[in-house]
Every structure is written in C-alpha cells, then in structure tokens.
Scaffold this motif. Structure first.
Motif, PDB file in Angstrom:
ATOM      1  N   PHE A   1       0.834  -1.206   0.000  1.00 28.65           N
ATOM      2  CA  PHE A   1       0.000   0.000   0.000  1.00 28.65           C
ATOM      3  C   PHE A   1       0.868   1.255   0.000  1.00 28.65           C
ATOM      4  CE2 PHE A   1      -3.424  -2.580   2.341  1.00 28.65           C
ATOM      5  CZ  PHE A   1      -4.077  -2.887   1.162  1.00 28.65           C
ATOM      6  N   ALA A   2       1.925   1.248   0.822  1.00 28.73           N
ATOM      7  CA  ALA A   2       2.817   2.413   0.899  1.00 28.73           C
ATOM      8  C   ALA A   2       3.519   2.655  -0.433  1.00 28.73           C
ATOM      9  CB  ALA A   2       3.839   2.225   2.013  1.00 28.73           C
TER      10      ALA A   2
ATOM     11  N   THR B   1      -3.853  -5.036  12.813  1.00 26.03           N
ATOM     12  CA  THR B   1      -4.577  -5.589  11.672  1.00 26.03           C
ATOM     13  C   THR B   1      -5.261  -4.457  10.916  1.00 26.03           C
ATOM     14  OG1 THR B   1      -6.549  -6.010  13.020  1.00 26.03           O
ATOM     15  CG2 THR B   1      -4.995  -7.829  12.778  1.00 26.03           C
ATOM     16  N   LEU B   2      -5.593  -4.738   9.675  1.00 26.69           N
ATOM     17  CA  LEU B   2      -6.320  -3.766   8.864  1.00 26.69           C
ATOM     18  C   LEU B   2      -7.771  -3.713   9.333  1.00 26.69           C
ATOM     19  CD1 LEU B   2      -4.884  -4.713   5.354  1.00 26.69           C
ATOM     20  CD2 LEU B   2      -4.296  -2.717   6.747  1.00 26.69           C
ATOM     21  N   PRO B   3      -8.475  -2.631   9.012  1.00 25.27           N
ATOM     22  CA  PRO B   3      -9.879  -2.550   9.408  1.00 25.27           C
ATOM     23  C   PRO B   3     -10.704  -3.691   8.803  1.00 25.27           C
ATOM     24  CG  PRO B   3      -9.099  -0.441   8.562  1.00 25.27           C
ATOM     25  CD  PRO B   3      -8.027  -1.445   8.296  1.00 25.27           C
ATOM     26  N   PRO B   4     -11.732  -4.148   9.521  1.00 25.14           N
ATOM     27  CA  PRO B   4     -12.568  -5.227   8.989  1.00 25.14           C
ATOM     28  C   PRO B   4     -13.280  -4.798   7.704  1.00 25.14           C
ATOM     29  CG  PRO B   4     -13.349  -4.490  11.158  1.00 25.14           C
ATOM     30  CD  PRO B   4     -12.150  -3.671  10.807  1.00 25.14           C
TER      31      PRO B   4
ATOM     32  N   PHE C   1       6.868   1.705  10.217  1.00 24.34           N
ATOM     33  CA  PHE C   1       8.015   2.582   9.943  1.00 24.34           C
ATOM     34  C   PHE C   1       8.627   2.290   8.572  1.00 24.34           C
ATOM     35  CE2 PHE C   1       8.329   3.081  14.686  1.00 24.34           C
ATOM     36  CZ  PHE C   1       8.077   4.441  14.701  1.00 24.34           C
ATOM     37  N   ILE C   2       8.727   1.022   8.210  1.00 26.27           N
ATOM     38  CA  ILE C   2       9.261   0.649   6.893  1.00 26.27           C
ATOM     39  C   ILE C   2       8.385   1.244   5.789  1.00 26.27           C
ATOM     40  CG2 ILE C   2       9.655  -1.293   5.304  1.00 26.27           C
ATOM     41  CD1 ILE C   2      10.476  -2.933   7.839  1.00 26.27           C
ATOM     42  N   SER C   3       7.081   1.169   5.969  1.00 21.74           N
ATOM     43  CA  SER C   3       6.149   1.712   4.974  1.00 21.74           C
ATOM     44  C   SER C   3       6.253   3.224   4.866  1.00 21.74           C
ATOM     45  CB  SER C   3       4.712   1.302   5.325  1.00 21.74           C
ATOM     46  OG  SER C   3       4.594  -0.099   5.293  1.00 21.74           O
ATOM     47  N   ILE C   4       6.395   3.895   6.008  1.00 20.75           N
ATOM     48  CA  ILE C   4       6.571   5.354   5.992  1.00 20.75           C
ATOM     49  C   ILE C   4       7.864   5.704   5.257  1.00 20.75           C
ATOM     50  CG2 ILE C   4       7.060   7.364   7.462  1.00 20.75           C
ATOM     51  CD1 ILE C   4       5.105   6.068   9.532  1.00 20.75           C
ATOM     52  N   GLY C   5       8.923   4.969   5.570  1.00 21.42           N
ATOM     53  CA  GLY C   5      10.200   5.207   4.891  1.00 21.42           C
ATOM     54  C   GLY C   5      10.109   4.980   3.400  1.00 21.42           C
ATOM     55  N   ALA C   6       9.433   3.910   2.994  1.00 19.34           N
ATOM     56  CA  ALA C   6       9.273   3.616   1.570  1.00 19.34           C
ATOM     57  C   ALA C   6       8.477   4.723   0.882  1.00 19.34           C
ATOM     58  CB  ALA C   6       8.586   2.266   1.378  1.00 19.34           C
ATOM     59  N   PHE C   7       7.431   5.211   1.556  1.00 15.59           N
ATOM     60  CA  PHE C   7       6.635   6.297   0.989  1.00 15.59           C
ATOM     61  C   PHE C   7       7.509   7.530   0.745  1.00 15.59           C
ATOM     62  CE2 PHE C   7       4.278  10.224   1.346  1.00 15.59           C
ATOM     63  CZ  PHE C   7       3.251  10.039   0.430  1.00 15.59           C
ATOM     64  N   PHE C   8       8.287   7.929   1.756  1.00 19.59           N
ATOM     65  CA  PHE C   8       9.102   9.142   1.616  1.00 19.59           C
ATOM     66  C   PHE C   8      10.276   8.953   0.663  1.00 19.59           C
ATOM     67  CE2 PHE C   8       6.760  10.514   5.395  1.00 19.59           C
ATOM     68  CZ  PHE C   8       6.331  11.739   4.915  1.00 19.59           C
TER      69      PHE C   8
END
Length: 193
Positions: free
Chosen positions: A5-6, A154-157, A171-178
């Motif tokens: 997603f990121a 978990t993700l929302p139902p 944090f990995i996803s935030i880093g990948a986004f930036f």
C-alpha cells in the motif's frame, strides 16, 4: 501488504507531484543495492512461495530470517542519509530486534489471529506453532519478548484480505513512501542531496 500500500501510494503521490509541479523523476543513488536482493530472495523462497517454502526444513528458517533481516538492516544503515531511510532503518531495526529475541520468528498472538480471522475458533491455533508457511510463530504475549514490536496490528474489517503487521512494518512503509516521494524533486533540491 502494508508495504505494498505504501509503495502504491508513494508512487502515485510522486508521479502526481511531478506532473503537477513539472518536476523530473530521479532515482536516488543507493549504496549496496545488491544486499537487498541477497537478503530478500531467501525470504521470498521461504515464506512467500509455497512450492519452495514447504520443502525447507523448519530448523533453518529462523537462521535464514535473522540473516536476511540483518542484511536489510545493514543496507538501511548504509543509506541512512537518503530520504526515507531514517524511518525505513528504524522499522528494520524494530523487526530485527523482535525476530532475533524470539528465536528467529515474528511473534503473533491468538488475539491478533482472532481479529484477522474471526470465523475460526480460538482452539484452531496452537501456541508455539508456526502460522502456516509464514514467518510468524504463535506465541502468548506473556512469553513474547518485545511484544509491542510483534505482528499485532490488523487492517480494518471488511477488506478482502486481513493481515497482521508490526510497528516496524509501519516505519518501513513510511520510509518507503518518503523514499518514493523524494524521487520527484526540483533540480536545485537534487544538487543538495
């Protein structure tokens, strides 16, 4: 899944930013890119490709996971000053710490599994067992080192597939986004970095 997603959001945002502000896309120069391939391929074969993962002895998987995470962490630290890598490295360090301290497995609790798959009764899962062919081992929170770093979110139902993820994954996803966001910079911004 959260990293995917990121990446999708980061790519879409940087492409839109580049288009609207007439910026060019430029890939940051990274060091030791080969370490990513060397670190990720064993994880893919062990945990994401069932045809190979089921033939690997479970006894070598923790060592493989620790070495793989260590390689990714080294890559993150070497590229620490590149945009996005501070958050990415923090996430890798969190995941490495929890995996290393729990015998080479990412802990997941029955409570988290109940959120992911509410149709399954609690007795469906066995404490201490590996969760399918994943990198996760089902552990009681009281027996988990650094439980707050485990796969507990978990993700929302209502989404087609629910997954568990850790603080490190966030944090990995935030880093990948930036990191992806930084690809669309003005010419004078490129010269500064």
């Amino acid at each position: 899944m959260i990293l995917l997603f990121a990446v999708i959001l980061g790519l879409a945002a940087t492409l839109l930013r580049a288009r609207l502000t007439h910026r060019t896309l430029k890939i940051s120069s990274l060091k030791w890119e080969w370490l990513v391939i060397l670190s990720v391929i064993p994880q893919i074969l062990a945990f994401y490709v069932p045809s190979t993962g089921k033939y690997l002895p479970e006894s070598i998987l923790p060592v493989l996971q620790i070495l793989s995470m260590f390689g990714l962490l080294v890559f993150g630290v070497i590229n620490f000053l590149t945009p996005g890598f501070k958050a990415l490295s923090l996430g890798l360090a969190c995941n490495f710490l929890v995996i290393l301290s729990n015998g080479g497995w990412m802990p997941i609790s029955v409570e988290t599994l109940k959120h992911m798959m509410p149709a399954h009764p609690e007795e469906y899962w066995t404490i201490g067992e590996r969760l399918g062919l994943t990198k996760d081992r089902i552990l009681l929170p009281a027996e988990t080192h650094f439980v707050w770093l485990s796969d507990r979110f978990t993700l929302p139902p209502g989404l087609p597939q629910n997954i568990a993820f850790s603080l490190g994954d966030i944090f990995i996803s935030i880093g990948a986004f930036f990191l992806l966001w930084s690809l669309s910079r003005k010419e004078d911004e490129k010269e500064k970095t």
